[in-house]
Design a protein around this motif. Structure first.
Motif, short mmCIF file in Angstrom:
data_model
loop_
_atom_site.label_atom_id
_atom_site.label_comp_id
_atom_site.label_asym_id
_atom_site.label_seq_id
_atom_site.Cartn_x
_atom_site.Cartn_y
_atom_site.Cartn_z
N THR A 83 0.81 -1.33 0.00
CA THR A 83 -0.07 0.12 -0.06
C THR A 83 0.99 1.08 -0.01
O THR A 83 0.57 2.26 -0.67
N ALA A 84 1.98 1.25 0.86
CA ALA A 84 2.91 2.42 0.86
C ALA A 84 3.44 2.85 -0.37
O ALA A 84 3.62 3.78 -0.83
N PHE A 85 4.02 1.58 -1.05
CA PHE A 85 4.54 1.70 -2.35
C PHE A 85 3.53 2.38 -3.32
O PHE A 85 4.06 3.34 -4.24
N GLN A 86 2.46 2.07 -3.45
CA GLN A 86 1.35 2.51 -4.19
C GLN A 86 0.93 4.04 -4.02
O GLN A 86 0.88 4.75 -4.90
N GLN A 87 0.99 4.40 -2.73
CA GLN A 87 0.84 5.66 -2.30
C GLN A 87 2.25 6.48 -2.99
O GLN A 87 2.01 7.48 -3.47
N ILE A 88 3.34 5.97 -2.78
CA ILE A 88 4.34 7.02 -3.22
C ILE A 88 4.35 7.03 -4.69
O ILE A 88 4.51 8.20 -5.30
#
Lengths: 165, 742, 450
Positions: free
Chosen positions: B79-84
């Protein structure tokens, strides 16, 4: 062939009488939610609801299930239409790896069906048979409280006895 | 799930398999050739080793896909990578797809370990996304014949001054993104972030709470068989006799696989495989050797084994001398990862190519090991990461993958699923190593620490695959692969010496790492590696010194710490907890504090806790904890809080309850009866986590930063409540009672 | 309680009241002067330590520390046929505890069941046993209790019906059943045996559970250790009436009492769990003495029990034929652990060795099958899943019948379904109120070699 009622549907299952319910759910009915964690009744990952009560499906053989209603997490709701307990766990982000969560949710669901306003102490006592290794406990407790509130809002009542979907 | 050898979308687009092969080879070669490009500045994060932008971001008419070589282990970084990527690419979060570790599709980022995923992969994705966005703007500028400065990006498209939209999918053609990353990127101003820094709900949770296919344990491929392994009863046991005839006749049994001491049975259905496994186990006769040390005497066992001693830190200021000296020894037992779901893998051999679906932390190194074990070229082996139950380090995942591959080789064409039993997971996973630390320090006349001596004895903390010999199946074969020689992990990250060097400012200090290569028990990486015990020791001893100095533990720490971010974290945790220098806990309760910066280079974390101890029974109970964490730029605050909360709770379980037990031959902690962990009746009343968000600062890994501080904070609170210092982990009810009664 | 016993109890009670009124003069006890709570530092450390061990042998905390409550602050409801009696606060709190009790007052309570104020205490406080405790041990116990954390917790009002709510009646009870100074060492026996006898008959008050009681709630002297009732569990006969398939020996008792389990007998659970948990922390010599004495009173077992009978196989076959439902439940739900070949206590006892199956009283088996054995917090301990939620009364009774037929040579139990229904109800209460740990934290160092 044995008849097994799961999530409101009857299934003809080709499994021996001593086969634990868990393996029938996973292997024959291709259901994912009930998990194999220990096969010894020590961790709670395999919990499902049978006739309104939470049971450890890894130590419940088919022979005990004649005429009984089995409900699994799949029977409560879907991603599109989650049951209150599912919404609550999503809203509280109550999972890390999530492997233990379906079992916890089923025990909580059974608790909330018979006690719609459990105290924190009652929830903790009820979840005692369940292990979580990621340390998500605080969120799990919050999610069960939230589910109680969600269920309290009248029409939110889910398929209590496995008649969903 | 992707079936093996089915052409994926990317391949179709490229018009054949060539591109994929060239990409895979390209990235592998790139890794070898480009990595130490000497003095030339290299791009940040894992772009250093996998510099091609299309290793990270691929765009076509169907959308934008982000690739990471790291494995989602339940930390939520997918999820965090997708946010970045969403923010750096200016594209809607929901429209992105993230693909994780797969030897065919993603960059080789080694292991998902050491709290490095945000630093390595997050940084790579952020920079790759920024550079891709720049390429897209440049391409649009070319097509529109406009200066780049007139163009902006928004919601997946480049926008011209006249409002004309050029969707990214239309802009990318050919190998436009197959270019090497530049050393620097034009990153977004953190003030403009739309999703970074927000508690975006995790993308994996909906399936997990509705019974979706979420884990490798849930995979069901067409024609899939179920296998169970029969492991030896103890390390080094030899299979002397095994009549498999009766087992082969059991209902559903397809095959018994035996190769030396490797024994497995395959059946059509899972419960049939379990029954067959039990029958096979009963038929197998083993010769065992008593080879294990005395569990009750680990202190002497470890310190008397031959060790390779290295002074890893030395500082001297002869002007400062100590007046009052104390010393203490701390120990940690072997501890287990204890995943709730036993390890599982699926493998399939088709046309001489092996595909393995596994929850390994390192698809590339694990492929190396499996290929070597099967004596196949690595290019013919594909490993695909599929999430499993949380692993917290190197657990049985890689071994299960090897088991599946060995068994699938014997049944070409059919997918084979191997699921370990609870007992196998507990007895055979590589444990977190036992450790011993000896500390000695003096206070000067002003109550400051004048000198500091720290000695740590430990095995390596990683026996992860790379070679076949680190996997059980390969060790048990008739022609076994030797266990690779253990090596200390290099500093600054370190292994047994991780966090052994004090982060505080001491005028005189000496730290010695006693690396023990003999490994009586099978061990490997467990969350935080040596940092768990080293921080437990350091932060307990700091409290002992604070007591000696008559100082408040928080003030005493601040007095020895220059690092401003560290000070901020300490002050934040103390404030949130309500810590006061003149505090007096209620009867039978105690307050404790601890701090560390993970690896001395990753996230900062401080934990304050309140513990109650029952004087009669010795029962300890963590009542509440307040933590503060600084992990640089925060991508997903709720994900970060979840990690720290979990770390505190898990560390509490390690610290109060857990030790692997064994007799002279066998591991005797083989389930949750014999390896008890935290249950709900011991869960604290509250845990608060406070984040110090450092906007625009590099990402600092945080998945393991809480383990050490939580342990020491609890130990300090127990000491505060009872007046007794416990130095041997775990701090069990029995040990506390003995200390109180003494 | 059955109607007939209730009538008898009523008649006897009436007679007793008459007797008690007549005996008023001898029933009266003076108050003993209150003291200022002694300074905890004034007690000798060694004495306090000895007191701690003695308190563990006396199982004081079991009644005086209800689950989740403060240590020794009382409040545990003890159900009796005459109503509910609540345990009292024995912390040194001056207002609500025993802070103002002198050692003499404490000794009098132990010796003759009278509190400092001169009131008679109900014999749920087992002074009929504690009367045997020596002055020296009372001193140590007093020192231990007076150095505990004082807790302010007023005693709860007992819920007793007339005439049992009259404390005077207790004086009559004592006339009938309390034998002060009855205990005498037996010079013909070893010192160890005598130590065991002193503890078993005195402080450890084993008979309080293991001896059946008469209508007035007193232990039946003629049936000493013949098995009794406690908290809806059956405390097995530990005399020659024992139904244990393998006779108990002193060694077996020692292991069981010390570690909470024995391979020939299984795991302590129910109220016994707390007892063995306490005994794990006291000097081994005392546990050994208790074991030696208990083994000697067990005597030679009746009915020629020497071990599991030879015709076990035949019985198993017969049981399966006559009760196929019970047999398949056993195979699927029980055998995976109980025949799993794993060493005790974690593997599940060989049910052929289970006293609960040979016992005349099926309650313990019902309790364990329905409620299982819970994990002890943070400690190595046996876990057994309970089957209350997954078996209905018919299925549970089919299983119990099968176990009885297959694993014992005893006749089938009567009224099994009622026992199961009762156990469902009572266990729910027991598990919520009984003090933790509810099960023995067995921590075996030994393992059977392959």
């Amino acid at each position: 062939m044995t008849t097994l009622k799961v999530n409101g549907r009857e299934h003809q299952v080709d499994a021996e009488a001593d086969t634990p319910l868990l393996h029938v759910l996973r292997d024959d009915l291709k259901l994912n939610a009930a998990k194999y964690g220990c096969g010894l009744g020590q961790c709670g990952s395999c919990t499902v609801i049978v006739d309104g009560k939470a049971v450890l499906s890894c130590v419940v053989p088919m022979v005990l299930l004649e005429g009984k209603q089995v409900t699994t997490l799949e029977g409560l709701g879907t991603i599109a239409e989650p049951a209150p307990i599912q919404r609550a766990f999503m809203e509280e982000q109550a999972a890390q790896c999530g492997y233990c969560i379906p079992g916890m949710m089923m025990r909580a669901q059974a608790l909330l069906q018979k006690n719609s306003k459990p105290t924190d102490e009652q929830i903790r006592a009820e979840l005692e048979p369940h292990l979580c290794r990621c340390g998500t406990h605080m969120r799990i407790l919050r999610a069960v409280h939230r589910a109680a509130r969600l269920m309290d809002t009248a029409d939110a009542l889910p398929a209590a006895n496995g008649s969903a979907r | 799930m992707n079936a093996p050898l089915i052409l994926d979308r990317r391949r179709m687009l490229a018009g054949g398999g060539a591109l994929i092969v060239s990409f895979s080879l390209g990235s592998a070669l790139a890794q070898q050739q480009d990595a130490p490009a000497a003095s030339a500045p290299s791009p940040p994060g894992s772009l250093k080793t996998s510099p091609y932008l299309d290793a990270w971001i691929r765009i076509d008419a169907n959308g934008v896909e982000v690739f990471t070589g790291k494995a989602e282990l339940g930390q939520g970084f997918k999820t965090a990578f997708q946010q970045i990527a969403a923010d750096e690419l200016d594209i809607a979060f929901e429209s992105l797809k993230v693909t994780t570790a797969d030897t065919r599709l993603t960059a080789n980022e080694g292991y998902t370990a050491g709290s490095n995923s945000m630093k390595d992969s997050g940084t790579a994705i952020q920079n790759a996304a920024a550079q891709v966005r720049a390429l897209l703007i440049a391409e649009a500028a070319r097509r529109l014949d406009q200066p780049e400065a007139n163009l902006r990006t928004e919601n997946g498209a480049v926008i011209a001054p006249d409002g004309k939209r050029l969707p990214y999918g239309e802009l990318v053609a050919g190998e436009m993104l197959h270019v090497q990353a530049q050393p620097t990127s034009k990153l977004k101003d953190p003030a403009t972030f739309k999703v970074i820094g927000r508690p975006v709900p995790r993308v994996d949770i909906p399936a997990k709470v509705t019974g979706g296919e979420a884990y490798v344990q849930d995979m069901r491929l067409p024609g899939m068989l179920h296998a169970r392994v029969v492991r030896p009863p103890s390390y080094g046991a030899q299979l002397t006799e095994c009549d498999t005839a009766a087992v082969e006749k059991l209902p559903g049994v397809v095959k018994v696989v035996r190769d030396g001491n490797f024994l497995a049975v395959v059946a059509e259905k899972e419960f049939q495989s379990i029954k067959a496994m039990n029958a096979l186990a009963a038929a197998a006769k083993w010769k065992e050797t008593a080879s294990l040390p005395k569990q009750d005497d680990l202190l002497n066992v470890l310190t008397s084994l031959p060790s390779q001693d290295t002074t890893i830190f030395e500082r001297s200021n002869p002007a400062v001398t100590g007046q009052k000296t104390i010393e203490a020894t701390y120990t940690r037992p072997y501890q287990a990862h204890g995943s709730i779901g036993p390890s599982c893998a699926v493998a399939q051999l088709i046309d001489g190519a092996m595909t393995v679906w596994t929850h390994t932390q390192g698809v590339f190194p694990d492929r190396q090991g499996i290929a070597e074990m099967l004596r196949m070229p690595p290019a013919r082996v594909r490993l695909i990461h599929v999430e499993g139950s949380g692993c917290y380090g190197h657990n049985g995942a890689d071994d299960a993958a090897a088991d599946a591959a060995v068994i699938a080789r014997a049944l070409p064409g059919r997918p084979v699923r191997v699921h370990w039993t609870r007992e196998q997971e507990h007895a055979w996973e590589p444990f977190g190593p036992a450790m011993v630390t000896k500390l000695k320090a003096s206070l000067d006349g002003n109550g400051r620490i004048a000198d500091w001596n720290f000695d740590v004895w430990s095995n390596t903390h990683s026996m992860r695959p790379g070679g076949a010999g680190s996997m059980l199946a390969a060790q048990h074969m008739a022609q076994p692969f030797a266990v690779p020689a253990p090596r200390p992990l290099p500093l600054p990250e370190g292994g047994g010496d991780r966090n052994a060097i004090p982060f505080y400012n001491f005028p005189n200090a000496r730290v010695v790492h006693h690396f023990i290569s003999a490994m009586p028990l099978r061990i490997s990486a467990m969350r935080a590696l040596g940092a768990y015990h080293n921080v437990f020791s350091i932060e307990s001893f700091i409290d002992e010194l604070a007591i000696l100095a008559g100082a408040d533990p928080v003030e005493f720490r601040l007095k020895h710490l220059d690092d401003q971010r560290g000070r901020d974290v300490i002050e934040k945790a103390a404030h949130a907890f309500g810590w006061k220098s003149d505090q007096k806990p209620p009867p039978d309760r105690g307050y404790g504090f601890a701090f560390a910066r993970y690896k001395n280079l990753a996230a900062y974390c401080a934990v304050a806790s309140e513990v109650e101890v029952n004087r009669e029974t010795g029962r300890p109970r963590l009542i509440r904890a307040a933590a503060a964490v600084d992990s640089g730029q925060v991508v997903n605050p709720d994900g970060l809080i979840n990690q720290i909360e979990g770390a505190i709770v898990q560390s509490m379980s390690w610290t109060l309850y857990e030790s692997v037990t064994f007799d002279d031959t066998r591991i005797t902690s083989i389930d949750w009866q014999t390896y008890p962990i935290l249950r709900f009746n011991s869960v604290p009343e509250s845990i608060e986590v406070h984040i110090i968000d450092r906007r625009g600062q590099p990402f600092l890994g945080s998945g393991e930063t809480g383990q050490g501080p939580a342990a020491a904070s609890i130990a300090n609170a127990i000491a505060n409540a009872t007046g007794k210092r416990l130095r041997n982990l775990p701090l069990t009810r029995k040990r506390i009672k003995e200390a109180i009664d003494a | 309680m059955r109607a007939s016993t209730r009538i008898i109890a009523g008649i006897v009670a009436a007679v007793l009241i008459a007797a008690a009124v007549a005996a008023f003069a001898i029933a009266w006890r003076p108050a003993i002067a209150a003291i200022d709570p002694p300074d905890p530092q004034s007690f000798d450390t060694a004495l306090v330590k000895r007191g701690r061990d003695l308190a563990a042998i006396g199982n004081c905390s079991d009644c005086h520390t209800p689950r989740g409550a403060k240590n020794f602050a009382g409040g545990l409801p003890v159900p009796t046929p005459f109503g509910t009696i609540f345990s009292t606060n024995i912390t040194p709190d001056p207002e609500t505890g025993i802070g103002r009790w002198s050692e003499a007052a404490f000794r009098r309570a132990m010796r003759s069941g009278v509190n400092r104020e001169g009131q008679h205490l109900y014999p749920t406080f087992p002074y009929d046993h504690f009367t045997n405790v020596s002055d020296e041990d009372d001193r140590a116990l007093y020192a231990f209790l007076m150095t505990r954390q004082p807790v302010r917790a007023a005693a709860r009002e007992n819920q007793l019906s007339f005439p049992f709510d009259q404390r005077l009646a207790i004086a009559g009870w004592k006339l009938l059943f309390l034998r002060p100074d009855a205990y005498r060492p037996d010079p013909k026996q070893s010192a160890e045996w005598n130590r065991g006898a002193y503890l078993v008959e005195g402080l450890a008050h084993c008979g309080a559970c293991h001896t059946p009681r008469n209508a007035l709630g007193a232990e039946r002297v003629s049936a000493r250790f013949a098995g009794g009732d406690v908290d809806d569990w059956h405390a097995y006969a530990i005399n020659d009436q024992s139904r244990s398939p393998v006779p108990w020996t002193a060694d077996a008792l020692f292991t069981y009492l010390r570690e909470g389990w024995h391979p020939d007998h299984g795991t302590a659970r129910g109220p016994m769990a707390k007892v063995v948990s306490n005994l794990s922390s006291v000097p081994a010599s005392d546990v050994r003495a208790i074991a030696v004495y208990t083994a000697s009173v067990s005597g030679t077992p009746t009915s020629g029990r020497t071990g599991p009978s030879d015709d076990a196989l035949a019985r198993a076959k017969m049981a399966s034929q006559t009760n196929p439902v019970g047999a398949s439940i056993y195979t699927a739900a029980c055998a995976s652990c109980h025949e799993g070949g794993r060493p005790l206590p974690y593997g599940g006892v060989d049910l052929g060795l289970s006293t609960s199956i040979s016992s005349p009283d099926p309650r313990n088996l019902a309790n364990v099958v329905l409620s299982g054995i819970d994990a002890v917090e943070g400690e190595r301990s046996p876990i057994m899943p309970g089957f209350a939620a997954s078996m209905n009364d018919d299925q549970a009774s089919a299983l119990l019948n099968y176990l009885r037929a297959r694993f014992s040579d005893q006749p089938a139990w009567a009224d099994l379904k009622k026992t199961i229904a009762d156990a469902r109800r009572t266990q729910a209460v027991f598990l919520q109120t009984s003090p933790a740990p509810r099960n023995a934290p067995a921590d075996p160092q030994q393992r059977e070699k392959p």
